[in-house]
Design a protein around this motif. Structure first.
Motif, short mmCIF file in Angstrom:
data_model
loop_
_atom_site.label_atom_id
_atom_site.label_comp_id
_atom_site.label_asym_id
_atom_site.label_seq_id
_atom_site.Cartn_x
_atom_site.Cartn_y
_atom_site.Cartn_z
N ALA A 186 79.40 -3.65 69.78
CA ALA A 186 80.43 -4.71 69.40
C ALA A 186 79.84 -6.25 69.62
O ALA A 186 80.00 -7.10 68.81
CB ALA A 186 81.78 -4.45 70.40
N VAL A 187 79.14 -6.52 70.47
CA VAL A 187 78.41 -7.81 71.02
C VAL A 187 77.64 -7.88 69.75
O VAL A 187 77.48 -9.28 69.25
CB VAL A 187 77.72 -7.78 72.16
N ARG A 188 76.85 -7.02 69.38
CA ARG A 188 75.66 -7.22 68.18
C ARG A 188 76.33 -7.42 66.97
O ARG A 188 76.05 -8.20 66.02
CB ARG A 188 74.87 -5.98 68.19
N LEU A 189 77.16 -6.63 66.76
CA LEU A 189 78.15 -6.85 65.34
C LEU A 189 78.95 -8.57 65.31
O LEU A 189 78.84 -8.96 64.31
CB LEU A 189 79.35 -5.99 65.14
N ARG A 190 79.35 -8.78 66.52
CA ARG A 190 79.81 -10.20 66.39
C ARG A 190 78.67 -11.45 66.31
O ARG A 190 79.04 -12.11 65.51
CB ARG A 190 80.51 -10.37 68.17
N ALA A 191 77.76 -10.89 66.80
CA ALA A 191 76.53 -12.01 66.56
C ALA A 191 76.16 -11.96 64.92
O ALA A 191 76.06 -13.16 64.32
CB ALA A 191 75.29 -11.62 67.33
N LEU A 192 76.17 -10.84 64.48
CA LEU A 192 75.81 -10.96 62.71
C LEU A 192 76.87 -11.71 62.01
O LEU A 192 76.52 -12.35 61.37
CB LEU A 192 75.76 -9.29 62.42
N ALA A 193 78.25 -11.47 62.49
CA ALA A 193 79.21 -11.98 61.88
C ALA A 193 79.40 -13.52 62.14
O ALA A 193 79.52 -14.32 61.19
CB ALA A 193 80.75 -11.40 62.34
N ASP A 194 78.93 -13.86 63.25
CA ASP A 194 78.85 -15.38 63.77
C ASP A 194 77.78 -16.11 62.86
O ASP A 194 77.98 -16.92 62.24
CB ASP A 194 78.73 -15.68 64.95
N GLY A 195 76.63 -15.26 62.56
CA GLY A 195 75.64 -15.93 61.94
C GLY A 195 76.00 -16.03 60.45
O GLY A 195 75.73 -17.20 59.80
N TYR A 196 76.79 -15.30 60.11
CA TYR A 196 77.17 -15.38 58.74
C TYR A 196 78.41 -16.43 58.47
O TYR A 196 78.49 -17.08 57.25
CB TYR A 196 78.01 -14.06 58.14
#
Length: 268
Positions: A186-196
């Motif tokens: 969940a934390v890592r998916l959030r980082a990817l979405a934030d970067g996008y």
């Protein structure tokens, strides 16, 4: 597309068969170029890559068109494939998300040279054609050489949705695999979405887009095994569906947790 004169090729240049080529045939490095089979979508892919090159998108290899021997001719990018390194950390996932966003944004201004003749070879067609997507954004298609990151293998590029392309990338890069830790994911998916730079609607869409793409890959492999359709039949025979099926179940099972992480504060 008119053949172009390839960079000089001398008999003494090093030749190497490269890793990959599951769906595109052999991939060979000759000196500082990569040569691979010309296929029906190659003219469209070549034109897209040249558009990205002209706009300074460093995460796409430079295209040299078609060689005099009839192959696709691409820049060879030295470096290490991401699937041979440790998984990206959260800062690197944010960088990855930004690269994918830049790709999608650049394609909104892309116009095929001959729109009525544009041909793409998209394995899992999307119901929406928001942008042009890479469609196979995965660690085995990311080369890193110092500060330069380059996505390779654009043969399956074509129309699709932003979250579909990002969702497929999430499967491989987070990664969202059956043996994962859903809270860490969940934390890592959030980082990817934030970067996008996902907006609220995109965050709401992303978990289902991930499941759609992962389940779609499983269904494609199973259908290939049933019908003998290349190259999916061979990949099915080699056991690839054994990963994608459980991965789809894992994504579906943790959808709500990940949606909470995307819409609210990161889950820790």
């Amino acid at each position: 597309m008119t053949p172009t004169t390839p960079p000089p090729h001398h008999a003494t240049e090093e030749t190497e068969v490269l890793y990959g080529g599951n769906t595109s045939g052999p991939v060979v490095r000759v000196g500082d170029t990569v040569r691979k089979q010309w296929h029906r979508a190659a003219p469209s892919v070549t034109h897209l890559l040249r558009h990205l090159n002209r706009h300074g998108y460093e995460a796409a290899p430079r295209s040299h068109g078609r060689s005099l021997t009839g192959d696709q001719l691409l820049e060879y990018v030295p470096g290490t494939l991401a699937d041979r390194d440790a998984p990206l950390d959260t800062a690197e996932l944010r960088r990855l998300g930004r690269l994918i966003r830049d790709l999608h944004d650049l394609t909104t201004a892309y116009r095929p040279r001959h729109p009525q003749q544009a041909v793409w070879d998209v394995a899992l067609p999307d119901t929406r054609a928001e942008v042009l997507c890479h469609n196979d954004l995965a660690p085995w298609n990311l080369v890193r050489d110092g500060d330069r990151w380059v996505f390779i293998d654009w043969d399956g590029a074509g129309p699709g949705s932003r979250m579909g392309d990002l969702g497929y990338a999430a499967h491989g890069f987070v990664p969202l695999h059956p043996d994962g830790d859903p809270h860490a994911d969940a934390v890592r998916l959030r980082a990817l979405a934030d970067g996008y730079g996902c907006d609220r609607a995109q965050r709401d869409e992303l978990p289902d887009a991930i499941h759609h793409r992962v389940r779609g890959m499983y269904d494609l492999l199973v259908e290939g095994g049933r019908t003998g359709r290349a190259p999916w039949a061979d990949l099915y025979a080699r056991g690839h569906a054994d990963h994608w099926g459980p991965a789809a179940e894992y994504v579906a099972r943790h959808r709500d947790l990940w949606l909470t992480a995307l819409l609210d504060e990161p889950v820790v």
